[in-house]
Design an enzyme around this catalytic site. Structure first.
Site, PDB file in Angstrom:
ATOM      1  N   ASP A 186     -13.440   7.782  -3.384  1.00 32.22           N
ATOM      2  CA  ASP A 186     -12.016   8.052  -3.586  1.00 32.22           C
ATOM      3  C   ASP A 186     -11.289   6.730  -3.815  1.00 32.22           C
ATOM      4  OD1 ASP A 186      -9.590   9.685  -3.465  1.00 32.22           O
ATOM      5  OD2 ASP A 186      -9.264   8.759  -1.510  1.00 32.22           O
ATOM      6  N   ASP A 203     -11.008   9.440   2.374  1.00 30.39           N
ATOM      7  CA  ASP A 203     -10.138   9.139   3.511  1.00 30.39           C
ATOM      8  C   ASP A 203      -9.464  10.373   4.096  1.00 30.39           C
ATOM      9  OD1 ASP A 203      -8.461   9.510   1.220  1.00 30.39           O
ATOM     10  OD2 ASP A 203      -6.857   8.421   2.234  1.00 30.39           O
TER      11      ASP A 203
END
Length: 225
Positions: free
Chosen positions: A12, A172
């Site tokens: 990400d 995250d």
């Protein structure tokens, strides 16, 4: 995590590789000013980012007291302002270059997989000197659906030439975990990111780390088959 167990990793971007809240804060404040609306607070932005620009703009308008009908002009102004500030008010998290280098040294092919529009994502990686570490960069507009839908992960695995069970997802937030579970990928979260105001441990990842360079062979092998 070596070439014997894993072939690739999908990473990400916002909240995982780069702290981009400053970019969002400036772009959103300028967008809202153009519409005659007050700026929103940084804590709100930290809770809201991660589900794509459309979601961010709609939630920001609501937070600032703007009518839903303002979405179309807000979108245009946001795109204009974000392009101007992309990467200027953001910083790479500690341990990110080292962590990416470790993953590559272990023989993994890497793709950046984010819900940020792909043009902005690729430009941010270039601006931060990270683009050459990735074979692919996929954004929220690269596929028909965004994370937490598993489709982007499956498509990224295809591009990387790897099967989901041998492809690590690093993110995250619970969006990354939900997408990874749906795609059949192992998943690690970083503790410092933007998990919608919730602790990363609550998202149900296979492991949570403080820094990207803590993702090591010894840390990961005992966690899943």
């Amino acid at each position: 995590m070596s070439g014997l167990l894993y072939d690739a990793a999908m990473i990400d971007l916002d909240g995982t590789l780069v702290d981009t809240v400053g970019d969002f804060e400036v772009a959103l404040a300028r967008m809202l000013a153009d519409l005659g609306l007050p700026a929103v607070g940084r804590p709100f932005i930290e809770r809201t980012v991660g589900q794509g620009s459309e979601h961010l703009i709609r939630e920001t308008l609501a937070e600032a007291g703007g009518a839903p009908e303002l979405y179309a002009p807000a979108w245009v102004r946001y795109q204009h302002h974000y392009e101007a500030v992309n990467g200027r008010h953001s910083a790479i998290y500690p341990g990110v270059p080292e962590g990416l280098a470790q993953l590559r040294s272990a023989g993994l092919r890497l793709a950046c997989l984010t819900n940020k529009p792909v043009a902005f994502a690729c430009e941010l990686l270039r601006h931060k000197g990270l683009s050459e570490l990735f074979e692919h960069c996929f954004g929220g507009d690269s596929f028909e659906r965004k994370k937490p839908d598993p489709l982007p992960l499956r498509k990224a695995c295809e591009a990387l030439g790897s099967v989901p069970s041998r492809t690590l997802m690093v993110g995250d937030s619970r969006n990354d975990v939900q997408a990874a579970r749906g795609a059949g990928c192992p998943v690690v979260l970083v503790r410092y990111g933007y998990n919608h105001g919730e602790p990363a441990e609550s998202a149900g990842a296979d492991r949570v780390v403080d820094r990207l360079d803590e993702i090591t062979l010894s840390a990961l092998v005992p966690t899943w088959p």
